[in-house]
Design a protein around this motif. Structure first.
Motif, short mmCIF file in Angstrom:
data_model
loop_
_atom_site.label_atom_id
_atom_site.label_comp_id
_atom_site.label_asym_id
_atom_site.label_seq_id
_atom_site.Cartn_x
_atom_site.Cartn_y
_atom_site.Cartn_z
N VAL A 123 1.05 -0.79 -0.16
CA VAL A 123 0.51 0.19 -0.36
C VAL A 123 0.80 1.11 -0.44
N LEU A 124 1.06 1.95 -0.56
CA LEU A 124 2.05 3.43 -1.53
C LEU A 124 0.89 4.74 -0.53
N ARG A 125 -0.90 3.80 -0.47
CA ARG A 125 -1.48 5.54 -0.31
C ARG A 125 -2.93 4.92 0.51
N ASN A 126 -2.83 5.25 0.92
CA ASN A 126 -4.71 5.54 1.96
C ASN A 126 -5.01 6.57 2.45
N GLU A 127 -5.60 7.47 2.42
CA GLU A 127 -6.14 8.57 2.99
C GLU A 127 -7.54 9.11 2.45
N ARG A 128 -7.70 9.86 2.81
CA ARG A 128 -8.72 11.09 2.66
C ARG A 128 -9.04 12.20 1.88
N VAL A 129 -9.08 12.18 0.83
CA VAL A 129 -8.94 13.49 -0.03
C VAL A 129 -10.39 14.06 -0.54
N PRO A 130 -10.26 14.85 -0.51
CA PRO A 130 -12.07 15.92 -1.93
C PRO A 130 -12.17 15.26 -2.92
N ALA A 131 -13.22 15.08 -3.96
CA ALA A 131 -12.84 14.50 -4.68
C ALA A 131 -12.60 15.61 -6.18
N GLY A 132 -12.44 15.00 -6.98
CA GLY A 132 -12.13 15.90 -8.46
C GLY A 132 -13.48 15.89 -8.96
N ALA A 133 -13.52 16.22 -9.95
CA ALA A 133 -14.37 16.43 -10.89
C ALA A 133 -15.07 14.81 -11.66
N ASP A 134 -13.50 14.00 -12.09
CA ASP A 134 -14.08 13.13 -12.04
C ASP A 134 -14.34 11.68 -11.72
N VAL A 135 -13.87 11.58 -10.10
CA VAL A 135 -14.42 10.66 -10.02
C VAL A 135 -15.41 11.02 -8.73
N ALA A 136 -15.38 12.58 -9.12
CA ALA A 136 -16.89 12.65 -8.91
C ALA A 136 -18.40 12.25 -9.39
N ALA A 137 -17.85 12.22 -10.54
CA ALA A 137 -18.75 11.64 -11.26
C ALA A 137 -18.57 10.37 -11.83
N ALA A 138 -17.68 10.02 -11.78
CA ALA A 138 -17.97 8.14 -11.57
C ALA A 138 -18.85 7.89 -10.44
N LEU A 139 -18.81 8.36 -9.19
CA LEU A 139 -19.37 7.99 -7.38
C LEU A 139 -20.55 8.78 -7.37
N GLY A 140 -21.22 9.16 -8.62
CA GLY A 140 -22.52 10.10 -8.73
C GLY A 140 -22.67 11.01 -7.23
N MET A 141 -21.11 12.04 -6.73
CA MET A 141 -21.34 12.26 -5.44
C MET A 141 -20.82 13.83 -6.25
N ALA A 142 -21.46 14.87 -4.73
CA ALA A 142 -20.85 16.20 -5.16
C ALA A 142 -18.98 16.45 -5.56
N GLU A 143 -18.50 17.07 -6.29
CA GLU A 143 -17.48 17.09 -6.31
C GLU A 143 -17.27 17.91 -4.89
N GLY A 144 -15.56 17.86 -4.29
CA GLY A 144 -15.47 17.82 -3.20
C GLY A 144 -15.63 17.11 -2.21
N ALA A 145 -16.15 16.27 -2.39
CA ALA A 145 -16.70 15.27 -1.36
C ALA A 145 -15.86 14.67 -0.51
N GLU A 146 -15.86 14.51 0.37
CA GLU A 146 -14.63 12.95 1.13
C GLU A 146 -14.81 11.99 0.48
N VAL A 147 -14.06 11.52 0.10
CA VAL A 147 -13.58 10.34 -0.24
C VAL A 147 -12.42 9.31 0.18
N VAL A 148 -11.82 8.45 -0.07
CA VAL A 148 -10.97 7.49 0.77
C VAL A 148 -10.69 7.08 -1.04
N VAL A 149 -8.48 7.52 -0.99
CA VAL A 149 -7.76 7.29 -2.05
C VAL A 149 -7.15 6.22 -2.10
N LEU A 150 -6.74 5.33 -2.61
CA LEU A 150 -5.96 3.82 -2.25
C LEU A 150 -5.01 3.94 -3.20
N GLU A 151 -3.50 4.12 -2.98
CA GLU A 151 -2.79 3.87 -3.72
C GLU A 151 -1.95 2.44 -4.00
N ARG A 152 -2.17 1.47 -4.93
CA ARG A 152 -1.04 -0.13 -4.10
C ARG A 152 -0.70 -0.81 -5.31
#
Length: 261
Positions: A123-152
């Motif tokens: 695991v290289l990254r496991n943290e909470r960040v605001p959702a960018g436009a592409d991520v928000a659109a994919a997850l059906g949420m408002a841009e800037g809403a909190e998401v967990v980003v994982l990099e492995r």
């Protein structure tokens, strides 16, 4: 020489000691192809591991009861696929197997484990960040809403295969880094009652960046396969958005095509 249909003698003094080869001399399938297929299967299932030596062609041909050109052709076909390498003064050595993954809603960890590939994860990254436009659109949420980003970084037999980046709604589940390094993301989701139902997926290809090449032990500009996926649970809710890159030298997507009635 082995009788038709009988298993050929295992090669002594090499990684082939524990293998039995079933070479059918009455089959229209060429003997070199039969040998190559059986060697490739042993590599894919981890019976022949990276670094194992197969011995030289003369020994192989004598011990398997095959002509040297037949053995040479079988070995060359696997060298061309990147599964074997010839080393002067050493012989033929297993490099790695290419992962063949079916295009279905499953996790890379589960697919590698079921194929006997011995998956490991860093695991290289496991943290909470605001959702960018592409991520928000994919997850059906408002841009800037909190998401967990994982990099492995996913590996098999100690060699990197894929760099995985996943985004999940922050309230979906707790993602412990230690557990993520010992199991798959989808397995963790199922363990808390999240039932994955479907996904939209796009497969592509591009060249490796400097950073990706360093992570995946490739040269800058090497061919990479790409995959973007949005997964949905059984209520239709988007629960995960992933952007992954895979080493094209070690990884392939496996398609099954059906004729539309």
């Amino acid at each position: 020489m082995p009788r038709t249909g009988d298993p050929a003698r295992p090669v002594a003094g090499s990684a082939l000691d524990s293998l039995d080869f079933d070479l059918d001399r009455t089959s229209p399938v060429p003997l070199y192809y039969q040998l190559a297929q059986q060697l490739e299967a042993a590599i894919e299932h981890g019976i022949l591991a990276p670094g194992n030596l197969l011995g030289n062609e003369v020994d192989l041909s004598v011990r398997l009861g095959l002509s040297r050109p037949t053995v040479r052709q079988a070995i060359q076909s696997l060298v061309d696929k990147g599964l074997l390498v010839r080393r002067r003064g050493v012989g033929t050595q297993v490099v790695h197997s290419q992962v063949k993954r079916p295009l279905e809603l499953s996790s890379l960890y589960d697919d590698l484990e079921s194929a006997g590939q011995g998956p490991t994860t860093r695991v290289l990254r496991n943290e909470r960040v605001p959702a960018g436009a592409d991520v928000a659109a994919a997850l059906g949420m408002a841009e800037g809403a909190e998401v967990v980003v994982l990099e492995r970084l996913r590996c098999t037999h100690g060699q990197p295969v894929a760099f995985l980046c996943n985004y999940l709604p922050a309230a979906l589940l707790e993602l412990d880094t230690g557990r993520l390094e010992s199991t798959g993301l989808y397995r963790m989701m199922r363990s808390v009652g999240i039932s994955l139902h479907s996904a939209r997926q796009t497969v592509g290809a591009r060249s490796a960046t400097v950073e990706e090449a360093a992570l995946l032990d490739e040269k800058e500009g090497a061919a990479l396969l790409t995959m973007q996926r949005t997964a949905y649970d059984d209520t239709g809710r988007p629960v995960e958005y992933g952007t992954h890159v895979y080493r094209a030298s070690r990884y392939a997507f496996d398609f099954q095509l059906l004729v539309r009635p």
